[in-house]
Scaffold this motif. Structure first.
Motif, short mmCIF file in Angstrom:
data_model
loop_
_atom_site.label_atom_id
_atom_site.label_comp_id
_atom_site.label_asym_id
_atom_site.label_seq_id
_atom_site.Cartn_x
_atom_site.Cartn_y
_atom_site.Cartn_z
N ILE A 1 7.35 -59.13 21.48
CA ILE A 1 8.14 -59.86 22.48
C ILE A 1 9.44 -60.36 21.87
O ILE A 1 10.52 -60.24 22.48
N ALA A 2 9.37 -60.91 20.66
CA ALA A 2 10.58 -61.42 20.00
C ALA A 2 11.59 -60.31 19.78
O ALA A 2 12.80 -60.50 19.99
N THR A 3 11.13 -59.13 19.37
CA THR A 3 12.02 -58.00 19.13
C THR A 3 12.57 -57.43 20.44
O THR A 3 13.75 -57.12 20.55
N ALA A 4 11.68 -57.29 21.42
CA ALA A 4 12.10 -56.70 22.70
C ALA A 4 13.17 -57.55 23.39
O ALA A 4 14.10 -57.01 23.99
N LEU A 5 13.04 -58.87 23.30
CA LEU A 5 14.00 -59.74 23.98
C LEU A 5 15.36 -59.77 23.31
O LEU A 5 16.30 -60.38 23.82
N LEU A 6 15.50 -59.09 22.17
CA LEU A 6 16.82 -58.95 21.57
C LEU A 6 17.67 -57.95 22.34
O LEU A 6 18.90 -58.04 22.34
N THR A 7 17.02 -57.00 23.00
CA THR A 7 17.76 -55.92 23.68
C THR A 7 17.43 -55.79 25.15
O THR A 7 18.03 -54.96 25.84
N THR A 8 16.47 -56.55 25.66
CA THR A 8 16.11 -56.48 27.08
C THR A 8 15.98 -57.89 27.65
O THR A 8 15.84 -58.86 26.89
N GLU A 9 16.01 -57.95 28.97
CA GLU A 9 15.79 -59.24 29.62
C GLU A 9 14.34 -59.31 30.09
O GLU A 9 13.45 -58.87 29.36
N PHE A 10 14.09 -59.85 31.28
CA PHE A 10 12.72 -60.11 31.68
C PHE A 10 12.21 -59.21 32.80
O PHE A 10 11.10 -59.39 33.28
N GLN A 11 13.00 -58.22 33.24
CA GLN A 11 12.62 -57.45 34.41
C GLN A 11 11.45 -56.51 34.16
O GLN A 11 10.62 -56.29 35.03
N GLY A 12 11.39 -55.91 32.97
CA GLY A 12 10.36 -54.92 32.68
C GLY A 12 8.98 -55.51 32.62
O GLY A 12 8.79 -56.71 32.35
N LYS A 13 7.99 -54.66 32.87
CA LYS A 13 6.60 -55.13 32.90
C LYS A 13 5.89 -54.98 31.56
O LYS A 13 4.81 -55.52 31.36
N GLY A 14 6.48 -54.23 30.63
CA GLY A 14 5.80 -53.96 29.37
C GLY A 14 5.45 -55.21 28.58
O GLY A 14 4.30 -55.41 28.18
N ILE A 15 6.44 -56.07 28.34
CA ILE A 15 6.17 -57.26 27.53
C ILE A 15 5.22 -58.22 28.24
O ILE A 15 4.39 -58.87 27.61
N TRP A 16 5.33 -58.28 29.58
CA TRP A 16 4.43 -59.17 30.32
C TRP A 16 3.01 -58.61 30.35
O TRP A 16 2.03 -59.37 30.33
N ALA B 1 -2.57 -51.56 35.20
CA ALA B 1 -2.06 -50.91 34.00
C ALA B 1 -1.24 -49.67 34.36
O ALA B 1 -0.18 -49.41 33.77
N VAL B 2 -1.71 -48.90 35.35
CA VAL B 2 -0.99 -47.71 35.79
C VAL B 2 0.38 -48.09 36.35
O VAL B 2 1.41 -47.49 36.01
N LEU B 3 0.42 -49.11 37.21
CA LEU B 3 1.67 -49.52 37.84
C LEU B 3 2.65 -50.09 36.81
O LEU B 3 3.86 -49.85 36.91
N CYS B 4 2.15 -50.83 35.83
CA CYS B 4 3.02 -51.37 34.80
C CYS B 4 3.61 -50.26 33.93
O CYS B 4 4.77 -50.33 33.52
N THR B 5 2.81 -49.24 33.64
CA THR B 5 3.31 -48.12 32.85
C THR B 5 4.38 -47.35 33.60
O THR B 5 5.40 -46.94 33.04
N LEU B 6 4.17 -47.15 34.89
CA LEU B 6 5.12 -46.41 35.71
C LEU B 6 6.36 -47.22 36.08
O LEU B 6 7.38 -46.65 36.49
N ASP B 7 6.27 -48.53 35.96
CA ASP B 7 7.34 -49.41 36.44
C ASP B 7 8.73 -49.04 35.93
O ASP B 7 9.68 -49.01 36.71
N PRO B 8 8.93 -48.75 34.63
CA PRO B 8 10.29 -48.42 34.17
C PRO B 8 10.89 -47.20 34.86
O PRO B 8 12.11 -47.16 35.08
N VAL B 9 10.06 -46.20 35.21
CA VAL B 9 10.60 -45.01 35.85
C VAL B 9 10.61 -45.13 37.37
O VAL B 9 11.49 -44.56 38.03
N THR B 10 9.67 -45.86 37.95
CA THR B 10 9.71 -46.04 39.40
C THR B 10 10.91 -46.89 39.80
O THR B 10 11.50 -46.68 40.86
#
Length: 452
Positions: free
Chosen positions: A401-416, A68-77
């Motif tokens: 997930i449906a809303t997020a995929l309107l503006t993002t692809e699959f790289q981020g860890k949040g939706i997963w 959970a910590v690594l997924c939260t930090l993922d966008p900034v790391t």
């Protein structure tokens, strides 16, 4: 009896100790940011997350906390640390794929339509690399999706311990709340505001999972952390992230039984969020200006920052290639759309889709889009069948997930992370029953808590 009592006590402290330790480390790390920079703070918290994942080999709840910590930090790391040197862009993805193999037994036990659809979608993405004009780009696109299985395995291993969801929410909520202040107070340049916005958003998602896992919903502290993280999401000026954040926050506030207490907590938290926002007047004005673009008299392309052109271009690519151009082929296909005069956004240049829906439709055609659609709505279908008092989480997961995929692809860890947590909480009814049973056991029989 005394020996058994000591043994019972020894089984509980690891998660509690790691939770308290990570919160204390978070305070110290972000407090050091004004003097040593946010990079050092991120290094400290990232290494602590990896250490927790390693400890999770024998202590599943601690491992889930580290994930959970690594997924939260993922966008900034990914913005500040994983551009070279020791950590690379896919470091966390490689770790998660490895964990999926190590904990494959727990992964298979999760089951459900969502997992099967995700497996089919991943396989299709992998197979269609072969027809892509840029297979190396296609591989980069498949890796984050495959990494989701590691998240599912880790969270599924720990789902038998009800306290882990609250611990993840408390730690990640603190990381996002204090980290957002550190970033904005230091006027750090947000390289990609849409990507950065998922830093506090992932903390919000962890709080939502905790609300679903607890019979009483979120307590006052978690509601307060949710509103603070929502404030940072607003100040990031990402409109798509803000919509997702609002959906999640409303669900968090409405979850639980004590309506009066929820109202008081939400009121206090909202006041705190307004106070924070008023402290960053320039950022608030910029965020409001971004929201105002939606109702401005500008063209649709200007109001959507070019995404309307990308969506239209993706549709044209799909019409020419109903079965798709291959995973990773969108940028090259977009560059060829020079005969469409209405597409003026980065015309003639290779450009990413910036939308999971558009990307899948153009690259994987009808089969890929159908699988992605089925995967996203599988959470709501399961919720309709009623898998416990927290079934609202299934609807929220689909909407997020449906809303997020309107503006993002699959790289981020949040939706997963949200998808994995919702799948792991498929047994939420059993988890809650165990939690209630444990809470009702006589205090003089600690051996039942330990073994029962």
């Amino acid at each position: 009896m005394s020996g058994v009592r000591i043994g019972a006590r020894r089984r509980q402290p690891p998660l509690r100790a790691w939770t308290r330790g990570l919160i204390a480390l978070t305070v110290v790390a972000w407090a050091a940011a004004p003097f040593a920079g946010v990079e050092l703070s991120l290094w400290i918290l990232t290494l602590a997350g990896f250490a927790a994942v390693a400890a999770g080999y024998t202590k599943p709840a601690v491992g889930a906390l580290g994930i959970a910590v690594l997924c939260t930090l993922d966008p900034v790391t990914r913005l500040f640390l994983m551009s070279g040197g020791l950590l690379r862009w896919n470091t966390l993805n490689y770790l998660l794929i490895l964990l999926a193999f190590v904990y494959v037994r727990h992964l298979l036990r999760t089951g459900g339509a969502s997992l099967s659809l995700l497996a089919a979608l991943t396989a299709l993405f992998g197979l269609e690399i072969a027809i892509s004009a840029h297979p190396e780009t296609g591989l980069e696109n498949v890796i984050p999706v495959a990494a989701a299985f590691g998240l599912i395995a880790c969270l599924s291993r720990a789902r038998g311990e009800p306290q882990v969801w609250h611990a993840m929410a408390l730690v990640t909520g603190t990381i996002g709340a204090l980290g957002g202040f550190a970033f904005f107070a230091l006027h750090e340049t947000l390289i990609n505001r849409n990507a950065w916005g998922w830093f506090p958003l992932t903390a919000l998602l962890a709080i939502a999972l905790a609300s679903a896992a607890s019979p009483r919903g979120s307590g006052f502290i978690l509601v307060l952390l949710a509103f603070v993280n929502l404030t940072w999401t607003f100040l990031s000026a990402s409109r798509g992230d803000l919509v997702v954040g609002l959906v999640v926050t409303v669900a968090i506030v409405l979850a639980g039984r004590a309506a009066g207490r929820r109202l008081v907590a939400a009121t206090v938290a909202a006041a705190a969020a307004i106070a924070i926002g008023s402290h960053f007047i320039d950022l608030s004005d910029r965020a409001m200006a971004r929201l105002g673009m939606l109702t401005a008299d500008d063209t649709l392309r200007q109001r959507t920052s070019g995404r309307s052109d990308l969506m239209r271009g993706g549709w044209y690519i799909f019409l020419d290639h109903p079965l798709g151009v291959g995973t990773g082929g969108f940028p090259a296909a977009w560059a060829t759309l020079t005969d469409r005069p209405e597409l003026t956004f980065h015309r003639g240049k290779a450009f990413n889709a910036h939308s999971g829906w558009v990307k899948t439709l153009a690259e994987n055609g009808v089969p890929g889009f159908a699988l992605l659609l089925a995967f996203v709505f599988s959470f709501s279908v399961r919720a309709l069948r009623g898998f416990g008092p927290g079934r609202w989480l299934g609807f929220v997961t689909t909407l997020v997930i449906a809303t997020a995929l309107l503006t993002t692809e699959f790289q981020g860890k949040g939706i997963w992370f949200l998808a994995a947590g919702t799948m792991a909480l498929g047994g939420v009814r059993r988890i809650r029953r165990v939690a209630v049973t444990r809470s009702r056991l006589p205090a003089r029989q600690p051996w039942r808590v330990a073994h029962g």
